[in-house]
Design a protein around this motif. Sequence first.
Motif, PDB file in Angstrom:
ATOM      1  N   LEU A 196       0.755  -1.121   0.092  1.00  0.00           N
ATOM      2  CA  LEU A 196      -0.123   0.013  -0.091  1.00  0.00           C
ATOM      3  C   LEU A 196       0.878   1.257   0.012  1.00  0.00           C
ATOM      4  N   ASP A 197       2.181   1.224   0.428  1.00  0.00           N
ATOM      5  CA  ASP A 197       2.960   2.324   0.264  1.00  0.00           C
ATOM      6  C   ASP A 197       2.561   3.101   1.636  1.00  0.00           C
ATOM      7  N   SER A 198       1.810   2.355   2.373  1.00  0.00           N
ATOM      8  CA  SER A 198       1.389   3.307   3.762  1.00  0.00           C
ATOM      9  C   SER A 198       1.317   2.286   4.725  1.00  0.00           C
ATOM     10  N   ALA A 199       1.351   2.658   6.012  1.00  0.00           N
ATOM     11  CA  ALA A 199       1.024   2.018   7.225  1.00  0.00           C
ATOM     12  C   ALA A 199      -0.060   2.596   7.725  1.00  0.00           C
ATOM     13  N   GLN A 200      -1.323   1.585   7.611  1.00  0.00           N
ATOM     14  CA  GLN A 200      -2.625   2.368   8.043  1.00  0.00           C
ATOM     15  C   GLN A 200      -2.908   2.172   9.598  1.00  0.00           C
ATOM     16  N   PRO A 201      -3.260   2.726  10.325  1.00  0.00           N
ATOM     17  CA  PRO A 201      -3.623   2.639  11.766  1.00  0.00           C
ATOM     18  C   PRO A 201      -4.717   1.408  12.064  1.00  0.00           C
ATOM     19  N   ASN A 202      -5.757   1.413  11.056  1.00  0.00           N
ATOM     20  CA  ASN A 202      -6.780   0.176  11.214  1.00  0.00           C
ATOM     21  C   ASN A 202      -6.325  -0.972  10.295  1.00  0.00           C
ATOM     22  N   ALA A 203      -5.032  -1.208   9.901  1.00  0.00           N
ATOM     23  CA  ALA A 203      -4.640  -2.185   9.090  1.00  0.00           C
ATOM     24  C   ALA A 203      -4.819  -3.587   9.909  1.00  0.00           C
ATOM     25  N   GLY A 204      -5.104  -4.621   9.263  1.00  0.00           N
ATOM     26  CA  GLY A 204      -5.126  -5.834   9.978  1.00  0.00           C
ATOM     27  C   GLY A 204      -6.605  -6.082  10.649  1.00  0.00           C
ATOM     28  N   ALA A 205      -7.430  -5.312  10.424  1.00  0.00           N
ATOM     29  CA  ALA A 205      -8.921  -5.793  10.991  1.00  0.00           C
ATOM     30  C   ALA A 205      -9.357  -6.898  10.553  1.00  0.00           C
ATOM     31  N   SER A 206      -9.865  -7.763  11.317  1.00  0.00           N
ATOM     32  CA  SER A 206     -10.439  -9.200  10.832  1.00  0.00           C
ATOM     33  C   SER A 206      -9.551 -10.021  10.435  1.00  0.00           C
ATOM     34  N   TYR A 207      -8.115  -9.759  10.249  1.00  0.00           N
ATOM     35  CA  TYR A 207      -7.379 -10.711   9.569  1.00  0.00           C
ATOM     36  C   TYR A 207      -7.208 -12.172  10.474  1.00  0.00           C
ATOM     37  N   GLU A 208      -7.432 -11.760  11.600  1.00  0.00           N
ATOM     38  CA  GLU A 208      -7.350 -13.119  12.459  1.00  0.00           C
ATOM     39  C   GLU A 208      -8.462 -14.021  12.073  1.00  0.00           C
ATOM     40  N   LEU A 209      -9.417 -13.459  11.706  1.00  0.00           N
ATOM     41  CA  LEU A 209     -10.596 -14.388  11.327  1.00  0.00           C
ATOM     42  C   LEU A 209     -10.238 -15.173   9.944  1.00  0.00           C
ATOM     43  N   ASP A 210      -9.761 -14.525   8.930  1.00  0.00           N
ATOM     44  CA  ASP A 210      -9.446 -15.062   7.910  1.00  0.00           C
ATOM     45  C   ASP A 210      -8.296 -16.056   8.081  1.00  0.00           C
ATOM     46  N   ALA A 211      -7.459 -15.939   9.155  1.00  0.00           N
ATOM     47  CA  ALA A 211      -6.279 -16.877   9.552  1.00  0.00           C
ATOM     48  C   ALA A 211      -6.888 -18.259  10.221  1.00  0.00           C
ATOM     49  N   ILE A 212      -7.831 -18.052  10.982  1.00  0.00           N
ATOM     50  CA  ILE A 212      -8.434 -18.851  11.864  1.00  0.00           C
ATOM     51  C   ILE A 212      -9.274 -19.743  10.858  1.00  0.00           C
ATOM     52  N   ALA A 213      -9.977 -19.293   9.922  1.00  0.00           N
ATOM     53  CA  ALA A 213     -10.710 -19.742   8.960  1.00  0.00           C
ATOM     54  C   ALA A 213      -9.892 -20.668   8.209  1.00  0.00           C
ATOM     55  N   ALA A 214      -8.800 -20.105   7.576  1.00  0.00           N
ATOM     56  CA  ALA A 214      -7.828 -20.925   6.983  1.00  0.00           C
ATOM     57  C   ALA A 214      -7.288 -22.369   7.406  1.00  0.00           C
ATOM     58  N   VAL A 215      -7.062 -21.942   8.904  1.00  0.00           N
ATOM     59  CA  VAL A 215      -6.482 -23.240   9.461  1.00  0.00           C
ATOM     60  C   VAL A 215      -7.684 -24.263   9.682  1.00  0.00           C
ATOM     61  N   VAL A 216      -8.808 -23.753  10.103  1.00  0.00           N
ATOM     62  CA  VAL A 216      -9.947 -24.665  10.301  1.00  0.00           C
ATOM     63  C   VAL A 216     -10.031 -25.581   9.043  1.00  0.00           C
ATOM     64  N   ILE A 217     -10.446 -24.633   7.840  1.00  0.00           N
ATOM     65  CA  ILE A 217     -10.787 -25.150   6.509  1.00  0.00           C
ATOM     66  C   ILE A 217      -9.709 -26.252   6.201  1.00  0.00           C
ATOM     67  N   GLY A 218      -8.489 -26.032   6.428  1.00  0.00           N
ATOM     68  CA  GLY A 218      -7.501 -26.781   6.089  1.00  0.00           C
ATOM     69  C   GLY A 218      -7.443 -28.194   6.895  1.00  0.00           C
ATOM     70  N   GLY A 219      -8.284 -28.370   7.728  1.00  0.00           N
ATOM     71  CA  GLY A 219      -8.425 -29.568   8.486  1.00  0.00           C
ATOM     72  C   GLY A 219      -7.628 -29.537   9.893  1.00  0.00           C
ATOM     73  N   THR A 220      -7.068 -28.545  10.326  1.00  0.00           N
ATOM     74  CA  THR A 220      -6.567 -28.435  11.837  1.00  0.00           C
ATOM     75  C   THR A 220      -7.530 -28.410  12.750  1.00  0.00           C
ATOM     76  N   SER A 221      -7.572 -29.158  13.749  1.00  0.00           N
ATOM     77  CA  SER A 221      -8.568 -29.372  14.764  1.00  0.00           C
ATOM     78  C   SER A 221      -8.325 -28.365  15.717  1.00  0.00           C
ATOM     79  N   LEU A 222      -9.350 -27.698  16.135  1.00  0.00           N
ATOM     80  CA  LEU A 222      -9.390 -26.584  17.259  1.00  0.00           C
ATOM     81  C   LEU A 222      -9.026 -26.991  18.674  1.00  0.00           C
ATOM     82  N   SER A 223      -9.350 -28.723  18.645  1.00  0.00           N
ATOM     83  CA  SER A 223      -8.789 -29.179  20.007  1.00  0.00           C
ATOM     84  C   SER A 223      -7.268 -29.235  20.141  1.00  0.00           C
TER      85      SER A 223
END
Length: 327
Positions: free
Chosen positions: A246-273
Amino acid sequence: MEKSTSIRNYRDILIKFQSLLALVILCFVLAMMTDIFFTSSNMLNVMRQISVNICISVGMTLVILTGGIDLSVGSILALSGALTAGFLKFGLELPFFDTFIGFTIFGAVLIGILSGTALGTFNGLAITVFRVPPFVATLAMLTIARGFTMLYTKGFPISGLGQNYAFIGTGWLLGIPVPVWIALTVVAIAFFVTNKTRLGRYIYAIGGNESAAQLSGINIRKIKTIVYAIAGGLAALGGIIVTSRLDSAQPNAGASYELDAIAAVVIGGTSLSGGKGTIGGTVLGAIIIGVLNNGLVLLNVSPFWQQVIKGFVILLAIIIDKSNTRK
């Protein structure tokens, strides 16, 4: 008896390849609905977009394999990206010593990754030393890191970081975007660690049965702290890619990225347990999330509906994970 065995075998095969099957179906549907999807430019765009999520998701995979969770990766991404941009553009002033320190791109990037690693280490220590549940500890860090980002940037983006720095997020190498090379390197290292090293075996052992792992002599505190530190460092790497692109560091960057990461992990077959999952599965999950995001944009779906759809996808993935665990 043979019939029931055959059905069980088919079910096991379906469970093993369910993520790949979901990706094939998703690509087929999108190809039928839009002509742009399978163009080379769009495929390269998807690859570039998922690179950040792959970096974050790999760290999240290691955390979840130990039976934990990290909700702070989006905020760590934002703070690390802001620190990298700030040190690169403004340097560091020490008025007391009447000194100014300038930073090269390598130095600024190193500061960003070390800051993310330090925040991840703090998460690990809070969880292992003070016995704070991972959900609570990382939720607190989500707020802390976001607050520090706002304080550091004063709520304004840090822009104009230069073409050399922009190469990290927008450059090309051998016809492939640089962020893709970075993501591939992260995946290769993580695959080696989880499959060929003692640390990888310990991570699976802790997630499989923490009490048994402790009785066998594994240093639970040390391994968990290392895992959260790695997750923080990889989130910082994602922040550097985003800031560069982005050629820019935004203060609100990364919002909801944790949800995409968790979704990728779970969809990929990793057990939440914990104790079950692969880096390859996570990469496949990140590709599915990236293709879904890209397809929704190509189909001009409202951003609000995109959030609703992704929420249902995450919920469905968790339901499938729990169902497979019970079986």
